[in-house]
Design a protein around this motif. Structure first.
Motif, PDB file in Angstrom:
ATOM      1  N   UNK A 247       1.008  -1.248  -0.084  1.00  0.00           N
ATOM      2  CA  UNK A 247       0.020  -0.072  -0.013  1.00  0.00           C
ATOM      3  C   UNK A 247       0.893   1.269   0.132  1.00  0.00           C
ATOM      4  N   UNK A 248       2.028   1.230   0.765  1.00  0.00           N
ATOM      5  CA  UNK A 248       2.856   2.288   0.901  1.00  0.00           C
ATOM      6  C   UNK A 248       3.524   2.661  -0.736  1.00  0.00           C
ATOM      7  N   UNK A 249       3.745   1.615  -1.322  1.00  0.00           N
ATOM      8  CA  UNK A 249       4.426   1.769  -2.788  1.00  0.00           C
ATOM      9  C   UNK A 249       3.535   2.260  -3.851  1.00  0.00           C
ATOM     10  N   UNK A 250       2.342   1.643  -3.549  1.00  0.00           N
ATOM     11  CA  UNK A 250       1.300   2.239  -4.450  1.00  0.00           C
ATOM     12  C   UNK A 250       0.880   3.633  -4.397  1.00  0.00           C
ATOM     13  N   UNK A 251       1.034   3.927  -2.914  1.00  0.00           N
ATOM     14  CA  UNK A 251       0.702   5.645  -2.810  1.00  0.00           C
ATOM     15  C   UNK A 251       1.963   6.272  -3.292  1.00  0.00           C
ATOM     16  N   UNK A 252       2.870   5.878  -3.238  1.00  0.00           N
ATOM     17  CA  UNK A 252       4.323   6.805  -3.617  1.00  0.00           C
ATOM     18  C   UNK A 252       4.204   6.678  -5.170  1.00  0.00           C
ATOM     19  N   UNK A 253       3.787   5.392  -5.805  1.00  0.00           N
ATOM     20  CA  UNK A 253       3.801   5.433  -7.349  1.00  0.00           C
ATOM     21  C   UNK A 253       2.680   6.401  -7.888  1.00  0.00           C
TER      22      UNK A 253
END
Ligand code: KG4
Ligand code: ZN
Length: 347
Positions: A247-253
């Motif tokens: 979820x963190x990676x998705x929000x950063x992308x």
């Protein structure tokens, strides 16, 4: 003058009532999002059929919430293009029936021109003629268009830039699919991006395309796909990371993608405003609901900016009614033989 506006060009059955082009009485939208979400995009056949089911009730609710009856309507306005042919037909035929039975004029409206007039519905002290004046540098960013249009006066438009591949909204929708987010993708990408709190953000490329006001969004979309594949976010279910980490990676992308798309639109729109000595900047279309775009353009424009309230950025009937008022004033006339035009241009 009370105008009833009908909009059925895509997946919203929408009706609005507006007086004198700027005073908003009602804005009723029957959204089909739940029908199309399971397919990840708008299915034209299903859209057409749902418009038929929803149109009568939407017209009744639009009138009731304006506190009006059919007899109070002076003009019936309707989108006749661009859009999906089968979807447009329902709105157009309903408008013809109303105009014929009430014996009031019918005005056919270009959907893109409607998006421009949404800007003056938010603050009724401002009209196109008093603030900020013409010419205006306009960006229409939606699911089907990313156009830079010089509005020289009512009804006088020059197309000075456009996307050469995906529309901005389409790019948001595709990016959301890669990141495993819902449909429509724009609001989902925005929500995910707002969760991102870091500073050392991943970067995606921008297609600046020197010496032109045209756009290209296919490169940034492909770059996002590769980034998601490298980090095992796409295809979904292939990662060994735990859900919080994903979820963190998705929000950063999502943040990186939103930033890249908005960056190019803002820089080119401001460049256009300078080139054409515009008195103001105007944005419209579904993507203009994006909070990052709104913030960036207000921050960087240096000249007055017109942006509709978010609910008036996405497709609605009120903007069609607003636009039709100025078409009526300049003597435009439409007969009952009016046909839909799925690829109607503006400028
Ligand atoms: O103008 P619109 O409602 O329909 C067309 O005329 O196409 O625009 C729909 C598009 C969709 O692609 C949707 O993802 C995008 O507008 N959109 C957004 C946002 N809200 C809607 N894109 C970015 N951020 C948003 N908040
Ligand atoms: Zn639209």
């Amino acid at each position: 003058m009370n105008i009833l506006g009908i909009e059925t060009s895509c997946d919203e059955t929408a009706v609005g009532v507006v007086t004198d082009g700027t005073i908003l009485h009602s804005n009723i939208i029957a959204s089909q999002v739940n029908i199309h979400a399971q397919y990840g995009g708008v299915v034209p056949e299903l859209a057409s059929r749902q418009h038929i089911r929803d149109i009568s009730a939407t017209i009744s609710t639009g009138l009731a919430s304006a506190g009006m009856q059919l007899q109070d309507i002076d003009v019936v306005a309707v989108t006749y293009g661009p859009g999906l042919a089968g979807a447009l037909i329902t709105g157009l035929n309903s408008a013809k029936a109303l105009s014929f039975s009430l014996d009031v004029p019918l005005i056919g409206v270009n959907h893109l021109e409607g998006h421009l007039y949404a800007s003056w519905l938010t603050d009724s002290t401002m009209t196109p003629d008093n603030a900020p004046g013409f010419p205006l540098a306009c960006l229409i960013a939606s699911g089907g268009h990313t156009d830079l249009i010089l509005m020289e006066n009512h009804g006088i438009y020059k197309l000075v830039g456009r996307t050469r591949d995906d529309a901005a909204g389409e790019a948001f929708d595709k990016a959301a699919r890669v990141l495993g987010l819902g449909f429509p993708g724009g609001p989902e990408i925005q929500k995910a991006a707002e969760r991102y709190v870091g500073t050392d953000t991943l970067k995606l490329p921008r297609a600046w395309m020197k010496d032109t006001l045209d756009f290209s969004f296919s490169g940034v979309k492909t770059a996002l796909l590769h980034m998601a594949q490298d980090r095992e976010i796409y295809p979904s279910g292939t990662s060994n990371l735990d859900d919080d980490h994903i979820s963190l990676l998705v929000s950063e992308m999502a943040f990186a993608f939103q930033e890249a798309v908005v960056d190019v639109m803002v820089v080119k729109l401001i460049e256009m405003a300078k080139q054409y000595k515009a008195k103001g900047i105007l944005i419209g279309g579904g993507v203009a609901a994006n909070s990052w775009l709104r913030h960036q353009i207000l921050d960087k424009s240096g000249i007055p900016v017109l942006i509709p309230a978010p609910i008036l950025c996405t497709d609605n009937g009120a903007m069609i009614a607003a636009c039709a008022y100025y078409q009526y004033l300049r003597g435009e006339q439409y007969g009952l033989e009016l046909d839909v035009n799925p690829s109607l241009p503006l400028g």
